[in-house]
Every structure is written in C-alpha cells, then in structure tokens.
Enzyme design. Structure first.
Site, PDB file in Angstrom:
ATOM      1  N   LYS A  48       0.828  -1.216   0.000  1.00 52.45           N
ATOM      2  CA  LYS A  48       0.000   0.000   0.000  1.00 52.45           C
ATOM      3  C   LYS A  48       0.866   1.271   0.000  1.00 52.45           C
ATOM      4  CE  LYS A  48      -2.313  -0.855   3.811  1.00 52.45           C
ATOM      5  NZ  LYS A  48      -1.728  -2.154   4.223  1.00 52.45           N
ATOM      6  N   ARG A  64      -9.388   1.270   8.594  1.00 49.71           N
ATOM      7  CA  ARG A  64      -9.058  -0.100   8.986  1.00 49.71           C
ATOM      8  C   ARG A  64     -10.194  -0.760   9.764  1.00 49.71           C
ATOM      9  NH1 ARG A  64      -3.050   0.791   8.891  1.00 49.71           N
ATOM     10  NH2 ARG A  64      -2.014  -1.221   9.043  1.00 49.71           N
ATOM     11  N   ARG A  97      11.445  -6.264   4.721  1.00 50.00           N
ATOM     12  CA  ARG A  97      11.390  -4.824   5.014  1.00 50.00           C
ATOM     13  C   ARG A  97      12.077  -4.518   6.340  1.00 50.00           C
ATOM     14  NH1 ARG A  97       5.616  -1.902   5.159  1.00 50.00           N
ATOM     15  NH2 ARG A  97       5.476  -2.820   7.220  1.00 50.00           N
ATOM     16  N   ARG A 122      11.817  -1.450  10.728  1.00 51.65           N
ATOM     17  CA  ARG A 122      10.582  -1.167  11.469  1.00 51.65           C
ATOM     18  C   ARG A 122      10.396  -2.187  12.567  1.00 51.65           C
ATOM     19  NH1 ARG A 122       5.212   0.291   8.101  1.00 51.65           N
ATOM     20  NH2 ARG A 122       4.266  -0.860   9.812  1.00 51.65           N
ATOM     21  N   ARG A 125      -0.727  -8.517  13.515  1.00 53.77           N
ATOM     22  CA  ARG A 125      -1.244  -7.533  12.552  1.00 53.77           C
ATOM     23  C   ARG A 125      -2.145  -8.217  11.529  1.00 53.77           C
ATOM     24  NH1 ARG A 125       4.271  -5.214  10.805  1.00 53.77           N
ATOM     25  NH2 ARG A 125       3.164  -3.867   9.349  1.00 53.77           N
TER      26      ARG A 125
HETATM   27  P1  AMP Z   1       0.914   0.788   8.828  1.00 52.74           P
HETATM   28  O1  AMP Z   1       2.147   1.627   8.631  1.00 52.74           O
HETATM   29  O2  AMP Z   1      -0.245   1.271   8.018  1.00 52.74           O
HETATM   30  O3  AMP Z   1       1.200  -0.679   8.641  1.00 52.74           O
HETATM   31  O4  AMP Z   1       0.476   0.972  10.357  1.00 52.74           O
HETATM   32  C1  AMP Z   1       1.326   0.611  11.418  1.00 52.74           C
HETATM   33  C2  AMP Z   1       0.535   0.493  12.698  1.00 52.74           C
HETATM   34  O5  AMP Z   1      -0.082   1.757  13.006  1.00 52.74           O
HETATM   35  C3  AMP Z   1      -0.621  -0.504  12.652  1.00 52.74           C
HETATM   36  O6  AMP Z   1      -0.211  -1.827  12.918  1.00 52.74           O
HETATM   37  C4  AMP Z   1      -1.531   0.056  13.752  1.00 52.74           C
HETATM   38  O7  AMP Z   1      -1.026  -0.246  15.037  1.00 52.74           O
HETATM   39  C5  AMP Z   1      -1.377   1.561  13.559  1.00 52.74           C
HETATM   40  N1  AMP Z   1      -2.366   2.097  12.590  1.00 52.74           N
HETATM   41  C6  AMP Z   1      -2.113   2.633  11.365  1.00 52.74           C
HETATM   42  N2  AMP Z   1      -3.243   3.015  10.755  1.00 52.74           N
HETATM   43  C7  AMP Z   1      -4.254   2.701  11.598  1.00 52.74           C
HETATM   44  C8  AMP Z   1      -5.674   2.813  11.523  1.00 52.74           C
HETATM   45  N3  AMP Z   1      -6.290   3.324  10.443  1.00 52.74           N
HETATM   46  N4  AMP Z   1      -6.411   2.372  12.587  1.00 52.74           N
HETATM   47  C9  AMP Z   1      -5.820   1.861  13.686  1.00 52.74           C
HETATM   48  N5  AMP Z   1      -4.490   1.701  13.806  1.00 52.74           N
HETATM   49  C10 AMP Z   1      -3.698   2.119  12.781  1.00 52.74           C
END
Ligand code: AMP
Length: 204
Positions: free
Chosen positions: A26, A101, A140, A146, A157
């Site tokens: 994404k 989400r 990654r 990360r 996740r």
């Molecule tokens: P991402 O970089 O999109 O994979 O997000 C990393 C982490 O941030 C996720 O595993 C969640 O803990 C938190 N997070 C990101 N976006 C959201 C969202 N829309 N709703 C809830 N938690 C989020």
C-alpha cells in the site's frame, strides 16, 4: 469543447483508498498514485510513527499498541484524518493508505469527506498471498528496521486485519466502489495495473 472545459473545471477531486493487508504494498503504491494523480498521500501509519518519534501524548498511547500489532483506537485515527483533510481546500484529492481499517473508520471517512464536499472515488484492494506478505515484511525489517516487522507482531497484525479490517471491503463492495488488483509481482507491473484501473474509472 466549451462543455468539456467546464466539466474539467467542476470535476470532483479523486479520493482513492488503497486497501490490503500489511505487506501488500500500500505505501509504495500510494506514493506512486499520489505523484501520478497529484493527490495528497495520507498514511495513518506514517502520521502515528511521527507522533511516536516526537513523543507526543498521542504517540505514547499509540506506541504500545503498534509494538503489539494492535489497532490504535478509532477516535484517535479518525481525529488525525479529520485534521489532515481540513488542511486542504475543496479541490484537493487524497490517496488513503492504511485508513480506514475498521467499518467505523470507513463510515467516519464518508462523513468527513462529505463535510468537505468530497466522496470516495474508488477503493483498490491489493491481493497478496499470506506467505508472500510475511516474506515481504521480514525483508522490510532488514531494510527499514521497522520494529513492528517481527514474526510475532506480523502474526498479530494479520489477525487484526482479518478480524477488523476485512469487513471494510464488504462495506465498500455494497457501495459498488471496491476493485481488486493482483498485488503479486514487480512494483512497476502492479503500478501499471493500478493506474490502468484508475484511468478507466476516472474516464467513466
Ligand atoms: P501501517 O504503517 O499502516 O502498517 O500501520 C502501522 C501500525 O499503526 C498498525 O499496525 C496500527 O497499530 C497503527 N495504525 C495505522 N493506521 C491505523 C488505523 N487506520 N487504525 C488503527 N491503527 C492504525
């Protein structure tokens, strides 16, 4: 000719949701879409990581949940997205990456966009097999470091994704806004699949 110009001027901004599990690409694809269609790339994960790095109150709440691979509470992310949308004028479109989400977030996004005179153009779901997702996330970790890209957090996740995020695709399907794309293969190839689809949707 005149009506074509008028149509162009009054054309609504595009607002695209890039949907898919962690590791589906994404972030990479959203950056490319944002450049190609002059959209704002809105990644809730990136905003949250900045809050964590700046050790804000919000960052402190988010940190533990992110470490565990759990979702941050809806009201926090909805507030963040609302602030971001409000920063831009009516002509600006967005590509949403990692948001919504949950179904509650999806409903809130509809509301926020409608208040700004906008709406979702389409939701593009990137389909990638689970083994490939895990492989990409572990890869990654080596490149970006990360902390949430470790085996246990990845499992959490993916579990959160299946329980809370997957129903969001049904929400958009019922609005006839959901499109699926094969997310396997080279970045460039996937990018082309996505832009061919968007071009088709926009021209209709
Ligand atoms: P991402 O970089 O999109 O994979 O997000 C990393 C982490 O941030 C996720 O595993 C969640 O803990 C938190 N997070 C990101 N976006 C959201 C969202 N829309 N709703 C809830 N938690 C989020």
């Amino acid at each position: 000719m005149c009506s074509k110009i008028l149509l162009y001027i009054i054309k609504m901004p595009q607002n695209i949701v890039l949907f898919g599990p962690p590791g589906s690409g994404k972030g990479t694809q959203a950056t490319r879409i944002a450049q190609r269609y002059s959209l704002v790339h809105l990644s809730t994960g990136d905003i949250l990581r900045k809050e964590v790095a700046n050790q804000t109150e919000l960052g402190k709440v988010a940190f533990a949940l992110m470490q565990e691979g759990k979702l941050v509470p809806d009201e926090i992310v909805i507030g963040m997205v609302g602030n971001k949308i409000a920063e831009y004028d009516a002509r600006q479109g967005f590509v949403f990456d990692g948001f919504p989400r949950t179904v509650l977030q999806a409903k809130a996004l509809d509301e926020l966009l409608s208040q700004a005179g906008k709406s979702i153009t389409c939701v593009i779901s990137l389909e990638v097999a689970k083994e490939e997702l895990i492989h990409r996330l572990l890869l990654r970790k080596g490149i970006e470091g990360r902390e949430d890209d470790n085996q246990q957090t990845i499992e959490n996740r993916l579990e959160e994704y299946h329980q809370k995020t997957l129903p969001v695709s049904e929400y958009y399907k019922s609005q006839n806004k959901l499109y699926t794309i094969d997310g396997n293969g080279e970045i460039e190839t996937i990018s082309e699949r996505i832009s061919n689809l968007i071009d088709k949707i926009i021209s209709n």
